[in-house]
Design an enzyme around this catalytic site. Structure first.
Site, mmCIF file in Angstrom:
data_model
loop_
_atom_site.group_PDB
_atom_site.id
_atom_site.type_symbol
_atom_site.label_atom_id
_atom_site.label_comp_id
_atom_site.label_asym_id
_atom_site.label_seq_id
_atom_site.Cartn_x
_atom_site.Cartn_y
_atom_site.Cartn_z
ATOM 1 N N GLY A 13 0.855 -1.190 0.000
ATOM 2 C CA GLY A 13 0.000 0.000 0.000
ATOM 3 C C GLY A 13 0.885 1.232 0.000
ATOM 4 C CG HIS A 138 -11.759 8.237 10.744
ATOM 5 N ND1 HIS A 138 -12.331 7.856 11.944
ATOM 6 C CD2 HIS A 138 -10.468 7.812 10.796
ATOM 7 C CE1 HIS A 138 -11.424 7.239 12.674
ATOM 8 N NE2 HIS A 138 -10.284 7.193 12.012
ATOM 9 C CE LYS A 142 -11.871 4.194 9.645
ATOM 10 N NZ LYS A 142 -10.792 3.285 9.222
HETATM 11 N N1 LIG Z 1 -3.732 1.099 12.296
HETATM 12 C C1 LIG Z 1 -3.531 2.399 12.054
HETATM 13 O O1 LIG Z 1 -2.865 3.113 12.816
HETATM 14 C C2 LIG Z 1 -4.114 2.990 10.812
HETATM 15 C C3 LIG Z 1 -4.832 2.221 9.967
HETATM 16 N N2 LIG Z 1 -5.300 2.715 8.793
HETATM 17 C C4 LIG Z 1 -5.927 1.763 7.901
HETATM 18 O O2 LIG Z 1 -4.986 1.463 6.870
HETATM 19 C C5 LIG Z 1 -5.682 1.172 5.658
HETATM 20 C C6 LIG Z 1 -5.149 2.080 4.543
HETATM 21 O O3 LIG Z 1 -5.466 3.419 4.852
HETATM 22 P P1 LIG Z 1 -5.084 4.626 3.863
HETATM 23 O O4 LIG Z 1 -3.609 4.697 3.675
HETATM 24 O O5 LIG Z 1 -5.803 5.803 4.390
HETATM 25 O O6 LIG Z 1 -5.775 4.122 2.510
HETATM 26 P P2 LIG Z 1 -5.369 4.477 0.993
HETATM 27 O O7 LIG Z 1 -6.529 4.072 0.161
HETATM 28 O O8 LIG Z 1 -4.875 5.878 0.896
HETATM 29 O O9 LIG Z 1 -4.123 3.509 0.700
HETATM 30 C C7 LIG Z 1 -4.245 2.137 0.440
HETATM 31 C C8 LIG Z 1 -3.283 1.809 -0.690
HETATM 32 O O10 LIG Z 1 -3.265 0.388 -0.880
HETATM 33 C C9 LIG Z 1 -3.393 0.167 -2.280
HETATM 34 N N3 LIG Z 1 -3.900 -1.182 -2.530
HETATM 35 C C10 LIG Z 1 -5.161 -1.595 -2.715
HETATM 36 N N4 LIG Z 1 -5.194 -2.918 -2.946
HETATM 37 C C11 LIG Z 1 -3.910 -3.337 -2.906
HETATM 38 C C12 LIG Z 1 -3.291 -4.585 -3.092
HETATM 39 N N5 LIG Z 1 -4.004 -5.704 -3.344
HETATM 40 N N6 LIG Z 1 -1.941 -4.668 -2.983
HETATM 41 C C13 LIG Z 1 -1.206 -3.560 -2.735
HETATM 42 N N7 LIG Z 1 -1.743 -2.341 -2.574
HETATM 43 C C14 LIG Z 1 -3.079 -2.234 -2.648
HETATM 44 C C15 LIG Z 1 -4.324 1.254 -2.743
HETATM 45 O O11 LIG Z 1 -4.340 1.375 -4.142
HETATM 46 P P3 LIG Z 1 -5.667 2.001 -4.859
HETATM 47 O O12 LIG Z 1 -5.705 3.439 -4.433
HETATM 48 O O13 LIG Z 1 -5.408 1.809 -6.325
HETATM 49 O O14 LIG Z 1 -6.843 1.233 -4.351
HETATM 50 C C16 LIG Z 1 -3.707 2.440 -2.027
HETATM 51 O O15 LIG Z 1 -2.577 2.938 -2.705
HETATM 52 C C17 LIG Z 1 -7.164 1.325 5.990
HETATM 53 O O16 LIG Z 1 -7.705 0.064 6.356
HETATM 54 C C18 LIG Z 1 -7.150 2.259 7.195
HETATM 55 O O17 LIG Z 1 -8.294 2.121 7.999
HETATM 56 C C19 LIG Z 1 -5.112 4.030 8.455
HETATM 57 C C20 LIG Z 1 -4.452 4.870 9.288
HETATM 58 C C21 LIG Z 1 -3.874 4.420 10.525
HETATM 59 O O1 LIG Z 2 -8.755 4.872 7.966
HETATM 60 C C1 LIG Z 2 -8.101 5.651 8.697
HETATM 61 O O2 LIG Z 2 -7.753 6.770 8.334
HETATM 62 C C2 LIG Z 2 -7.745 5.181 10.042
HETATM 63 N N1 LIG Z 2 -7.994 3.948 10.355
HETATM 64 C C3 LIG Z 2 -7.736 3.338 11.608
HETATM 65 C C4 LIG Z 2 -9.022 2.934 12.287
HETATM 66 O O3 LIG Z 2 -9.957 2.471 11.600
HETATM 67 O O4 LIG Z 2 -9.127 3.050 13.507
HETATM 68 C C5 LIG Z 2 -6.809 4.149 12.477
HETATM 69 C C6 LIG Z 2 -7.028 5.630 12.393
HETATM 70 O O5 LIG Z 2 -8.231 5.928 13.010
HETATM 71 C C7 LIG Z 2 -7.024 6.099 10.945
#
Ligand SMILES: NC(=O)C1=CN([C@@H]2O[C@H](COP(=O)(O)OP(=O)(O)OC[C@H]3O[C@@H](n4cnc5c(N)ncnc54)[C@H](OP(=O)(O)O)[C@@H]3O)[C@@H](O)[C@H]2O)C=CC1
Ligand SMILES: O=C(O)C1=N[C@H](C(=O)O)C[C@H](O)C1
Length: 252
Positions: A13, A138, A142
């Site tokens: 990602g 958020h 999301k």
């Molecule tokens: N635990 C934590 O602290 C946090 C968790 N999150 C979680 O992380 C996840 C990602 O968030 P975020 O960065 O905002 O999302 P984004 O959509 O910005 O990024 C996800 C990326 O993964 C790519 N992707 C999709 N499918 C695949 C695949 N099969 N293989 C490789 N890459 C792929 C997407 O491509 P494309 O755009 O083409 O679909 C995109 O570039 C979410 O589930 C979010 O809730 C987010 C923030 C903090």
């Molecule tokens: O999708 C997000 O942006 C985030 N996802 C995580 C969650 O579902 O709790 C962590 C953070 O809130 C950002």
């Protein structure tokens, strides 16, 4: 100069909102080397070809399980930020790990240090109040609601209240529109806001006679997730099996 080789790290990602911040943080860390930055349509074999030791996954709930199966079966440790994990998914991850007992997987609903503390403080406070409700706010891109963080917070709050023998929360609602009282997670109401301009925010509202307490956390930039992710990357190799949350790594 250190004679210890840098830890070989991959990111899944890598072009996403969080993945971009993690690639920057890994590249800037002298003890880590970014050996593969993989996004949609890139092959997972980039990680094996480039001998990644740890991979960080910030992709999408629909694809994360396939990623985990590949990485665990190839002996690569994984730090997972992607949300959408329920008990069934965690059991499947445990089964893959049973077959690969040397591998460590860290799955954390939130890597921001303040968010972890927000969850911990809410858990500690929960038994002292008649009512607890959670509001998570958020960005509108999301995919999942409620957030993984809010679901985990509600689980911890509900468990703390059950352990303390708290009475059910007061609520005289007898008529309401669908969704008006939010979703119920382990007996705790969770309300999800999606609003342009936001990043990731959570309020835990606690109330009892004559007073309220609000515990609020704000991620105002996605760099907030990087220190917790790097803590996981540096430690997961010494923690075979499944670790949930970075709390144990923070010695909480
Ligand atoms: N635990 C934590 O602290 C946090 C968790 N999150 C979680 O992380 C996840 C990602 O968030 P975020 O960065 O905002 O999302 P984004 O959509 O910005 O990024 C996800 C990326 O993964 C790519 N992707 C999709 N499918 C695949 C695949 N099969 N293989 C490789 N890459 C792929 C997407 O491509 P494309 O755009 O083409 O679909 C995109 O570039 C979410 O589930 C979010 O809730 C987010 C923030 C903090
Ligand atoms: O999708 C997000 O942006 C985030 N996802 C995580 C969650 O579902 O709790 C962590 C953070 O809130 C950002």
């Amino acid at each position: 100069m250190s004679d210890t080789a840098a830890l070989r790290v991959g990111v899944l990602g890598a072009q996403g909102k969080v993945g971009t911040a993690i690639c920057e943080a890994v590249s800037a860390a002298p003890d880590l080397e970014l050996v593969a930055a993989v996004d949609r349509d890139d092959p997972l074999t980039d990680f094996t070809d480039n001998k990644a030791q740890v991979v960080v996954d910030f992709t999408h709930p629909d694809v994360v399980m396939g990623n985990l199966e590949f990485l665990i079966n190839n002996g690569i440790h994984v730090v997972v930020g992607t949300t959408g994990f329920d008990e069934n998914r965690l059991d499947q991850v445990r089964a893959w790990l049973d077959a690969n007992p040397e591998v460590g997987v860290l799955i954390a609903p939130n890597f921001a240090i303040g968010a972890v503390l927000c969850m911990k403080f809410a858990e500690q406070a929960a038994r002292f109040f008649d009512s607890v409700e959670i509001v998570e706010l958020h960005h509108p891109n999301k995919a999942d609601a409620p957030s993984g963080t809010a679901a985990r917070t509600a689980d911890l709050v509900g468990a703390a209240r059950a352990a303390a023998g708290c009475a059910p929360m007061p609520d005289a609602t007898s008529t309401s529109l669908d969704g008006a009282r939010g979703a119920e997670v382990n007996g705790v109401r969770v309300h999800s806001i999606r609003l342009a301009g936001l990043v990731a925010h959570q309020e835990v509202l606690l109330g009892t006679q004559g007073e309220t307490l609000t515990i609020r956390h704000d991620s105002i930039d996605r760099s907030s997730f990087a220190p917790g992710v790097l803590l996981g990357v540096r430690n997961i190799g010494q923690r075979p099996g499944l670790t949930i949350g970075i709390d144990p790594l923070m010695e909480l």
